[in-house]
Design an enzyme around this catalytic site. Sequence first.
Site, short mmCIF file in Angstrom:
data_model
loop_
_atom_site.label_atom_id
_atom_site.label_comp_id
_atom_site.label_asym_id
_atom_site.label_seq_id
_atom_site.Cartn_x
_atom_site.Cartn_y
_atom_site.Cartn_z
N GLN A 185 -4.53 -5.05 6.91
CA GLN A 185 -5.50 -5.97 6.31
C GLN A 185 -5.60 -7.30 7.04
O GLN A 185 -6.58 -8.03 6.89
CB GLN A 185 -5.12 -6.25 4.85
CG GLN A 185 -5.23 -5.06 3.94
CD GLN A 185 -6.65 -4.54 3.85
OE1 GLN A 185 -7.62 -5.28 4.03
NE2 GLN A 185 -6.79 -3.25 3.60
N LYS B 284 -10.58 -0.92 10.31
CA LYS B 284 -10.61 -2.10 9.45
C LYS B 284 -10.90 -3.36 10.27
O LYS B 284 -10.94 -4.45 9.74
CB LYS B 284 -9.27 -2.26 8.72
CG LYS B 284 -9.02 -1.17 7.68
CD LYS B 284 -7.89 -1.54 6.77
CE LYS B 284 -7.26 -0.35 6.09
NZ LYS B 284 -8.06 0.18 4.97
N HIS C 220 0.88 -1.17 0.00
CA HIS C 220 0.00 0.00 0.00
C HIS C 220 0.92 1.23 0.00
O HIS C 220 2.03 1.17 0.54
CB HIS C 220 -0.85 -0.03 1.28
CG HIS C 220 -1.93 1.00 1.36
ND1 HIS C 220 -1.67 2.31 1.66
CD2 HIS C 220 -3.27 0.90 1.21
CE1 HIS C 220 -2.81 2.99 1.69
NE2 HIS C 220 -3.80 2.15 1.41
N ASP D 206 3.06 -4.41 8.06
CA ASP D 206 1.84 -3.62 7.91
C ASP D 206 0.67 -4.60 8.05
O ASP D 206 0.40 -5.39 7.16
CB ASP D 206 1.86 -2.94 6.53
CG ASP D 206 0.51 -2.34 6.15
OD1 ASP D 206 -0.45 -2.45 6.95
OD2 ASP D 206 0.41 -1.77 5.04
#
Lengths: 414, 152
Positions: free
Chosen positions: A211, A234, A131, A208
């Site tokens: 997600q 999220k 991302h 990261d």
Amino acid sequence: MSDTGVAGNVLDVEKIRKDFPILSQSVRGKPLIYLDNAATTHKPISVIERVRNFDAEKYGTVRRGTYKLSEHATQLYEEVRQKVADFMGAEKKGEIVFTSGTTQAINLVAHSFGKRFVNEGDEIVISNIEHHANIVPWQVLCEERGAKLKVIPVDDDGELVMEEYEKLLSPKTRMVAVNHVSNALGTINPIKEITQKAHAVGARVLIDGAQSTPHIKLDVRDIDCDFYTFSGHKMYGPSGIGGVYGKMELWEEMPPYVTGGDMIMQVTLEKTTYAKPPARFEAGTPPITQVMGLGAAIDYLNEIGMDKIADYENSLLEYGTRLFKEIEGVRIIGNARRKASIISFFSDSAHPHDMVHFLDQDGIACRGGHHCAQPTMIRYGVPATTRASMAFYNKPEELDALAESVQKCIRIFS
Amino acid sequence: MSYNNELYQQVILDHNRKPRNFHAIENASHSCHGINPLCGDDITVYLNVDEEAGKIDEVSFQGSGCAISKASTSMMTTFLKGKSVDEARQIKDEFHKMILGEMDPEKEEHHLGKLTLFMGIREFPSRTKCASLAWHTLVGALDKKFDGVSTE
């Protein structure tokens, strides 16, 4: 198992859907089918109520007031920190630093770690499927420090090429920053192996986790990564709150990123000494209410169980993938062996922006675009993709409706 | 699909499938590269302008994007050929006002002709930039913006 093969015996999805008030609405006269969970997720009533009750009855400043309301708010605030630490498998709650989300978390590490540990000639490794939030902060750091950015290539299926990764590592590598799950493709990266190999050359690792946190049971100590980031919105919590796990030995060595109130030990007009982590990295009044919402979201996820969530979402992914493989004129971008519940696809006849417009007419919320991952789009030779990202509140029937709507759209544009 | 008629009309679908004037102009007197960073729409508009007469002799484009951006650019090229530079700028302003809902072509005077097909865009604020990219790029070309233009 139902005849769709979706593991209805794992989760009672109809019961779960009742926990999410927003899901029962209609859009353009059709029942809302929400498939943009990789962008942001919806909130169960328990999160909405926890936030409301806190604001209505318990709100107060944290870590500074010496009266009852503030002391209690501080206690609740720190309890959520403990909850996050337990959820991620951290050893100490002080290893969790709250930020506004993953973007700020990565910026914090890039700036602070970079200032302390990255020098001219050093190297930072990222991957081709990050991302922008895990690309740009490292590019900026490299520019500032005279360091070099290296990129792990990805194969046609969306898997990192591990042999090439090994070749990129050297004693000059200071940091390896990769995602756990690619937001554009759904690939689950082998982060434990990535971490071991980085550590073997003395490099540190940032994962990261924006997600992955809502989909995969975490154990940061087992992964052994040095930093792991997440975003509250999220994982069924509020926006504006997230954070980063970091090993205490590293936090202790790192200078502050944002400075101001609440991150100090002592301030005179000549000199300031800084507070210990995590306070050193949480300058200013934090998003107190949002932290409460995050705590409620974690309670909700724990109640269902991350293993069950992963099982159910995997079966949804399998079902959806089968459906999409049968649609003529559509190809799935990202066919890694291990994937989270994301299906990114492309059709030569209907551009993703036209596609999502038509899906919206059928009440289906999907994302069409580059997903803040332009290097990923370039790698696969597409300007954008349409992305359906599923959560445990999605039903196989919703994927049937999506597939039908996609086919209808392709017919119109062909 | 009646609910889509307002936006995706047959003419628009047709221009998307078979964009007109879809080629570069060698040694064009004016050209500009335009992008819509949010969507990734990416076009280059080429013009041959007769400076003395202030008239657009030739106009073409190349690039990629959604049906709305492609059809909008394609229709712009067919519409502008032979028009004066001043007319082109005026049409751009009217087009912009129409898609933002600031001008109602059914009630107000305008020079948009067939371009009123894009009136439906005003119902979809997230798509206005898809339709306006062509016109921003056109003005960029006329103003000799060599660095290109962006809708953001």
